[in-house]
Design an enzyme around this catalytic site. Structure first.
Site, PDB file in Angstrom:
ATOM      1  N   GLU A  10      55.166  63.061  40.139  1.00 53.98           N
ATOM      2  CA  GLU A  10      56.211  62.099  40.484  1.00 53.98           C
ATOM      3  C   GLU A  10      56.045  60.810  39.682  1.00 53.98           C
ATOM      4  OE1 GLU A  10      57.547  59.694  44.549  1.00 53.98           O
ATOM      5  OE2 GLU A  10      55.562  60.588  44.426  1.00 53.98           O
ATOM      6  N   LYS A  79      64.696  61.775  44.828  1.00 50.78           N
ATOM      7  CA  LYS A  79      63.949  61.728  46.086  1.00 50.78           C
ATOM      8  C   LYS A  79      64.864  61.268  47.212  1.00 50.78           C
ATOM      9  CE  LYS A  79      59.443  60.207  47.747  1.00 50.78           C
ATOM     10  NZ  LYS A  79      58.223  59.479  47.336  1.00 50.78           N
ATOM     11  N   CYS A 111      57.189  64.426  46.695  1.00 52.64           N
ATOM     12  CA  CYS A 111      56.185  63.728  47.500  1.00 52.64           C
ATOM     13  C   CYS A 111      56.525  63.656  48.995  1.00 52.64           C
ATOM     14  CB  CYS A 111      55.915  62.357  46.899  1.00 52.64           C
ATOM     15  SG  CYS A 111      54.363  61.613  47.429  1.00 52.64           S
TER      16      CYS A 111
END
Length: 196
Positions: A10, A79, A111
């Site tokens: 990420e 995200k 994540c």
């Protein structure tokens, strides 16, 4: 060495420091220089690459993971659930695309998004056979000086990651490819030694 797909962590290109430096070098995807450079590299190596970047679109910046292959740009995931050190710098994504690679259908869960089982389920229901799980999970800011305590913290974090990603795989009858930053603090891929 024969890999078909490489997944990088990420925000590996622009860095994840928990402050506004995360967005200082934001670029468009797929038209920015980083995405174009990795597209050229993917064509040269005949490989697929997933990489994280602060994506600039108009006035908005997104925590984005994109996929490129020998034929060019293939797609991106923004995200959805921003962590507490990202909330003030990024806008959240809303789409959950499945990208069809020649050898597998892949979805991406960035994540903190892995903490929500629904995202993995949605991607699996859309046909994902592989869930890419790029992270920039960092330890606490006050890193203990005691080596025994540090090893204990790292062991706990590894166990949590194993349980989380095994659960996503088992729950959805698919594979999960997990990667994380290698240090306790995230660093930039395009440091003074490497230019993308």
């Amino acid at each position: 060495r024969g890999s078909d797909l490489v997944c990088l962590p990420e925000l590996c290109i622009t860095g994840h420091g928990g402050h506004e430096s995360m967005i200082a070098d934001a670029q468009p995807v797929p038209d920015g220089s980083a995405c174009r450079t990795l597209t050229d590299l993917a064509a040269e190596l005949d490989i697929h690459i997933s990489a994280g970047i602060a994506e600039l679109e108009g006035p908005c910046v997104y925590n984005c993971q994109f996929v490129v292959g020998p034929g060019g740009f293939m797609g991106k995931q923004r995200k959805i659930h921003l962590s507490r050190d990202e909330y003030y710098y990024f806008r959240h994504g809303t789409d959950m695309p499945v990208i069809e690679l020649p050898f597998v259908k892949a979805g991406t869960i960035i994540c903190y998004d892995n903490s929500f089982p629904e995202i993995a389920r949605c991607l699996a229901l859309k046909g994902a056979e592989l869930l890419l799980a790029p992270h920039a999970a960092r330890t606490q800011k006050a890193w203990p000086r005691n080596a025994v305590v540090r090893r204990k913290i790292v062991a706990q974090q590894k166990e949590i990651a194993k349980v989380t990603h095994r659960s996503r795989a088992i729950d959805n009858a698919c594979y999960v490819g997990f990667c994380n930053m290698a240090d306790r603090k995230s660093t930039r891929l395009n440091s003074s030694h490497t230019s993308i």
